[in-house]
Design a protein around this motif. Structure first.
Motif, PDB file in Angstrom:
ATOM      1  N   ALA A 151    -101.241 -36.264  29.333  1.00 57.87           N
ATOM      2  CA  ALA A 151    -101.139 -35.795  27.784  1.00 57.87           C
ATOM      3  C   ALA A 151    -101.248 -37.235  26.792  1.00 57.87           C
ATOM      4  O   ALA A 151    -101.465 -36.415  25.897  1.00 57.87           O
ATOM      5  CB  ALA A 151    -100.217 -34.353  28.762  1.00 57.87           C
ATOM      6  N   ALA A 152    -100.215 -37.795  27.016  1.00 59.77           N
ATOM      7  CA  ALA A 152     -99.354 -38.326  26.636  1.00 59.77           C
ATOM      8  C   ALA A 152    -100.377 -39.032  25.537  1.00 59.77           C
ATOM      9  O   ALA A 152    -100.814 -39.555  24.608  1.00 59.77           O
ATOM     10  CB  ALA A 152     -98.931 -39.440  27.235  1.00 59.77           C
ATOM     11  N   TYR A 154    -103.901 -38.143  25.072  1.00 56.05           N
ATOM     12  CA  TYR A 154    -103.967 -37.302  23.815  1.00 56.05           C
ATOM     13  C   TYR A 154    -103.631 -37.281  22.406  1.00 56.05           C
ATOM     14  O   TYR A 154    -103.768 -37.044  21.759  1.00 56.05           O
ATOM     15  CB  TYR A 154    -104.481 -35.549  24.475  1.00 56.05           C
ATOM     16  CG  TYR A 154    -105.824 -35.007  25.825  1.00 56.05           C
ATOM     17  CD1 TYR A 154    -106.894 -35.607  25.213  1.00 56.05           C
ATOM     18  CD2 TYR A 154    -105.685 -35.711  26.440  1.00 56.05           C
ATOM     19  CE1 TYR A 154    -108.011 -35.642  26.038  1.00 56.05           C
ATOM     20  CE2 TYR A 154    -106.021 -35.029  27.586  1.00 56.05           C
ATOM     21  CZ  TYR A 154    -107.426 -35.162  27.626  1.00 56.05           C
ATOM     22  OH  TYR A 154    -109.106 -34.773  27.920  1.00 56.05           O
ATOM     23  N   CYS A 155    -102.196 -37.294  23.472  1.00 54.35           N
ATOM     24  CA  CYS A 155    -101.422 -36.936  21.638  1.00 54.35           C
ATOM     25  C   CYS A 155    -101.021 -37.809  20.896  1.00 54.35           C
ATOM     26  O   CYS A 155    -101.635 -38.590  20.010  1.00 54.35           O
ATOM     27  CB  CYS A 155    -100.271 -36.498  21.662  1.00 54.35           C
ATOM     28  SG  CYS A 155     -99.802 -35.446  23.038  1.00 54.35           S
ATOM     29  N   GLU A 156    -100.936 -39.407  21.306  1.00 50.74           N
ATOM     30  CA  GLU A 156    -101.853 -40.512  20.629  1.00 50.74           C
ATOM     31  C   GLU A 156    -103.276 -40.471  19.974  1.00 50.74           C
ATOM     32  O   GLU A 156    -103.246 -41.781  18.891  1.00 50.74           O
ATOM     33  CB  GLU A 156    -102.158 -41.833  21.652  1.00 50.74           C
ATOM     34  CG  GLU A 156    -101.941 -43.630  21.195  1.00 50.74           C
ATOM     35  CD  GLU A 156    -100.839 -43.468  20.274  1.00 50.74           C
ATOM     36  OE1 GLU A 156    -101.400 -44.952  19.809  1.00 50.74           O
ATOM     37  OE2 GLU A 156    -100.212 -42.946  20.496  1.00 50.74           O
ATOM     38  N   ALA A 157    -104.040 -40.517  20.608  1.00 45.22           N
ATOM     39  CA  ALA A 157    -105.428 -40.386  20.364  1.00 45.22           C
ATOM     40  C   ALA A 157    -105.610 -39.669  18.756  1.00 45.22           C
ATOM     41  O   ALA A 157    -106.143 -39.767  17.735  1.00 45.22           O
ATOM     42  CB  ALA A 157    -106.465 -39.784  21.132  1.00 45.22           C
ATOM     43  N   GLU A 158    -104.516 -38.368  18.855  1.00 42.23           N
ATOM     44  CA  GLU A 158    -104.842 -37.137  17.792  1.00 42.23           C
ATOM     45  C   GLU A 158    -103.866 -37.998  16.901  1.00 42.23           C
ATOM     46  O   GLU A 158    -104.462 -37.467  15.414  1.00 42.23           O
ATOM     47  CB  GLU A 158    -104.068 -36.420  17.643  1.00 42.23           C
ATOM     48  CG  GLU A 158    -103.840 -34.690  16.587  1.00 42.23           C
ATOM     49  CD  GLU A 158    -102.964 -33.516  17.480  1.00 42.23           C
ATOM     50  OE1 GLU A 158    -103.448 -32.446  16.876  1.00 42.23           O
ATOM     51  OE2 GLU A 158    -102.312 -34.099  18.333  1.00 42.23           O
ATOM     52  N   PHE A 204     -95.763 -33.942  25.876  1.00 47.40           N
ATOM     53  CA  PHE A 204     -96.809 -34.126  25.060  1.00 47.40           C
ATOM     54  C   PHE A 204     -97.354 -32.967  25.522  1.00 47.40           C
ATOM     55  O   PHE A 204     -97.885 -32.463  24.881  1.00 47.40           O
ATOM     56  CB  PHE A 204     -97.036 -35.019  26.184  1.00 47.40           C
ATOM     57  CG  PHE A 204     -96.659 -36.749  25.662  1.00 47.40           C
ATOM     58  CD1 PHE A 204     -96.104 -37.148  24.174  1.00 47.40           C
ATOM     59  CD2 PHE A 204     -95.453 -37.380  26.494  1.00 47.40           C
ATOM     60  CE1 PHE A 204     -96.028 -38.256  24.030  1.00 47.40           C
ATOM     61  CE2 PHE A 204     -94.939 -38.629  26.555  1.00 47.40           C
ATOM     62  CZ  PHE A 204     -95.408 -39.180  25.181  1.00 47.40           C
ATOM     63  N   LEU A 205     -97.333 -32.265  27.066  1.00 43.46           N
ATOM     64  CA  LEU A 205     -97.970 -30.879  26.982  1.00 43.46           C
ATOM     65  C   LEU A 205     -97.543 -29.879  25.571  1.00 43.46           C
ATOM     66  O   LEU A 205     -98.584 -29.285  26.208  1.00 43.46           O
ATOM     67  CB  LEU A 205     -97.772 -30.270  28.302  1.00 43.46           C
ATOM     68  CG  LEU A 205     -97.732 -31.335  29.350  1.00 43.46           C
ATOM     69  CD1 LEU A 205     -97.830 -31.031  30.941  1.00 43.46           C
ATOM     70  CD2 LEU A 205     -99.826 -30.850  29.899  1.00 43.46           C
ATOM     71  N   ASP A 206     -95.848 -29.503  26.023  1.00 38.89           N
ATOM     72  CA  ASP A 206     -96.066 -29.159  24.522  1.00 38.89           C
ATOM     73  C   ASP A 206     -95.916 -29.103  23.442  1.00 38.89           C
ATOM     74  O   ASP A 206     -96.954 -28.135  22.772  1.00 38.89           O
ATOM     75  CB  ASP A 206     -93.860 -28.722  24.864  1.00 38.89           C
ATOM     76  CG  ASP A 206     -93.427 -28.330  26.125  1.00 38.89           C
ATOM     77  OD1 ASP A 206     -94.088 -27.674  26.223  1.00 38.89           O
ATOM     78  OD2 ASP A 206     -92.691 -28.598  26.096  1.00 38.89           O
TER      79      ASP A 206
END
Length: 238
Positions: A151-152, A154-158, A204-206
């Protein structure tokens, strides 16, 4: 329990070992649940790779899964380029692009299994998102996207995308275009499954749950999937 009362699960991995490995572990876990029949559908060579590289499970556990070899026409197989400016294995791109060609045999398999099952659940790798369309056309079927990165990630990619920076050093331009094309295909999915757990990545899931592509759809954290033994150091009393 008759076949008509069972839930049939079809796992469709992306043909790269890190992706195969995760979904094979998930398949084995699902196969231990009563009332579930689990099928693993990939090309013959990748099914063979997944079996040969199995770790953390006895080989006998593979008998609990039905493997299906999806036919794939002969495709270009260039050798690795040691002078490539990318760390990404660009020589595998023809294989990745060719995954479009398994749509027809996969559709045939899904239709066949749906006729003998109460419910058909297709779990496909995020990079095999075309499979969601096949499941959407079957009345008693639903599909879920399996997300292999954390999940981390995906957040970093965004965040990098918002800042105008990408993954040019990690992925080739061809693979970036491939990812973008597959991302546009997930609109028919019933939800998302990610290889992580809330104990590790709850924050990160939230964040992911609020993103447009995840919004209003369930997000299941079911990891970590790799059954690696945990070594615990116990102090010796003096």
């Amino acid at each position: 329990m008759s076949n008509a009362d069972e839930v049939t699960v079809v796992i469709v991995p992306f043909p790269a070992h890190g992706h195969l490995n995760q979904l094979l572990h998930f398949s084995l876990l699902l196969s231990t649940r009563s009332g579930l029949t689990v099928h693993f559908a990939s090309t013959a060579s990748h099914n063979r790779q997944a079996k040969q590289r199995l770790q953390g499970w006895p080989l006998s556990s593979l008998s609990s899964i039905f493997f299906h070899d999806l036919p794939l026409p002969i495709i270009p197989s260039p050798p690795p380029n040691p002078h490539s400016p990318y760390s990404f294995p660009t020589h595998l791109q023809p294989l990745f692009d060719a995954t479009d060609l398994i749509s027809s045999p996969l559709s045939t398999l899904l239709l066949s299994l749906s006729g003998s099952s109460r419910r058909l659940v297709v779990i496909h790798d995020q990079l095999m998102s075309l499979d969601g369309f096949e499941a959407a056309a079957i009345p008693n079927a639903e599909s879920y996207v399996f997300c292999s990165p954390s999940a981390a990630f995906y957040c970093e990619a965004e965040q990098q995308i918002k800042q105008g920076t990408g993954f040019e050093e990690l992925w080739s331009p061809e693979f970036i275009r491939f990812i973008e094309r597959r991302r546009r295909d997930v609109v028919t999915s019933s939800g998302f499954i990610i290889n992580t757990c809330r104990e590790v990545e709850s924050e990160f899931l939230d964040i992911l749950a609020l993103r447009e592509e995840f919004l209003s759809k369930p997000l299941f954290a079911i990891g970590p999937l790799n059954p690696v033994p945990v070594m615990i150091s116990v102090p010796i009393a003096k």
